[in-house]
Design an enzyme around this catalytic site. Structure first.
Site, PDB file in Angstrom:
ATOM      1  N   SER B  14       0.831  -1.206   0.000  1.00 55.34           N
ATOM      2  CA  SER B  14       0.000   0.000   0.000  1.00 55.34           C
ATOM      3  C   SER B  14       0.864   1.254   0.000  1.00 55.34           C
ATOM      4  CB  SER B  14      -0.913   0.010   1.235  1.00 55.34           C
ATOM      5  OG  SER B  14      -1.765  -1.110   1.230  1.00 55.34           O
ATOM      6  N   ARG B  37       0.975   7.911   6.019  1.00 54.15           N
ATOM      7  CA  ARG B  37       0.130   7.081   6.888  1.00 54.15           C
ATOM      8  C   ARG B  37      -1.300   7.621   6.935  1.00 54.15           C
ATOM      9  NH1 ARG B  37       0.387   2.623   9.492  1.00 54.15           N
ATOM     10  NH2 ARG B  37       2.593   2.485   8.955  1.00 54.15           N
ATOM     11  N   HIS B  40      -2.842   6.493   3.838  1.00 50.38           N
ATOM     12  CA  HIS B  40      -3.074   5.055   3.979  1.00 50.38           C
ATOM     13  C   HIS B  40      -4.356   4.771   4.759  1.00 50.38           C
ATOM     14  CE1 HIS B  40      -2.342   1.170   6.180  1.00 50.38           C
ATOM     15  NE2 HIS B  40      -2.082   0.776   4.958  1.00 50.38           N
TER      16      HIS B  40
END
Lengths: 211, 211
Positions: B14, B37, B40
């Site tokens: 990812s 992040r 994500h």
């Protein structure tokens, strides 16, 4: 800006802004409340396009909740976000098996994800089941397999995992199928979105329909 | 699609996709991990533009965490999303006072939000404080007032409430100020984003820097 404005008043004004910005777009009753609550929780109007509902999904989900459904989540974050007081008032409960020790042990032994095993365990639970998957595509994939095997027949699948690997495909498996679903097509979603959808159903029942 | 792919492998792939899609954009070390992040956790590339960092915010946040900081959240969802095991390993802890009975009583008596009162109570805690606000603009507003009054001096303010009323203004109060901050400018944010930012700092410390 007023520090004394209460959350209920802020929420009312927020929904008025969302309604205004959605403009001429219309949604079926029930669906509209879900779409708006997801936008409220994300400030992301993409969900007006992303969210897909199987026929009567909202009605079926609410029927399950009034029958005391168990809501199965794939994260403790989603579990934390669900209005558990309101759910309990309808005779239901919410569970997340991701931190369950038996699930963790079995996942390790079999070399599969905890999300996979948690769906298998949840599938054996009694009563109507509403699955609210906001994180793990492997949970959604395993759930779909269990449905195809006849091992579980969910009252509603809220399929809104977020991410970049396997996520889109895991959600597409449900589109057009026989299991009632609310799916956020594409990459977006999340535990907050999963909880918001459950809450949107609960609020309709408790605040509007008097359950 | 492989049901046996483990979460760590999914996460690695990812992040590779996120890196590729960010293309030529570059971020300072430390900041980059936070931005990625958050993308994500939301699949929303808007955060590459929305997130604002005060000078050395990441460094200061990590220094507080290695000194055993208390991370104060404004929702149990954010609390649930933070890697509390990793935080405890550094001698820290995470707290949310929103469901605290004393906070609820005081808020009712004074006619202010629980978020407001929870910030006042948290401000009195000892040791370095990292505030991670993903939901309530009134929490962020009261926190800014407390800082101006000299009642608290946070090591870092993660200011990422989501919404349509008071949210943008509550975040703008911090931009350019002296308190170290990571702010998601605009309407977007959320408890999931707040938790992701805390975790991005923790992962840098524990997985990369060997704390």
């Amino acid at each position: 800006m007023n520090g004394r404005m209460q959350p209920a008043e802020i929420e009312k004004r927020s929904f008025a802004i969302i309604t205004k910005e959605l403009g001429a777009r219309t949604f079926p009753a029930g669906v509209e409340e879900v779409v708006k609550r997801v936008i409220h929780t994300s400030a992301d109007f993409d969900y007006a396009d992303n969210l897909c509902f199987s026929p009567a999904a909202v009605k079926k989900g609410k029927a399950a909740l009034t029958a005391g459904a168990t809501v199965v989540t794939d994260t403790n974050m989603a579990l934390a976000g669900i209005n558990k007081g309101m759910l309990a008032g309808l005779g239901g409960r919410a569970v997340c098996l991701m931190a369950d020790e038996a699930v963790a042990r079995e996942a390790k032994a079999r070399g599969v994800t905890r999300a996979t095993v948690s769906m298998e365990h949840a599938a054996r639970m009694e009563g109507p089941l509403v699955f609210a998957i906001g994180n793990a595509p492997t949970a959604l994939i395993r759930l779909h397999e269990l449905i195809e095997e006849g091992a579980v027949s969910p009252a509603l699948v809220i399929g809104v995992p977020v991410g970049f690997v396997n996520v889109v495909e895991s959600k597409e498996r449900f589109i057009g199928g026989d299991t009632p679903y609310i799916i956020a097509r594409g990459r977006k979603g999340g535990s907050n979105v999963a909880a918001a959808i459950v809450n949107a159903l609960l609020y309709q029942l408790v605040e509007r329909e008097g359950f």
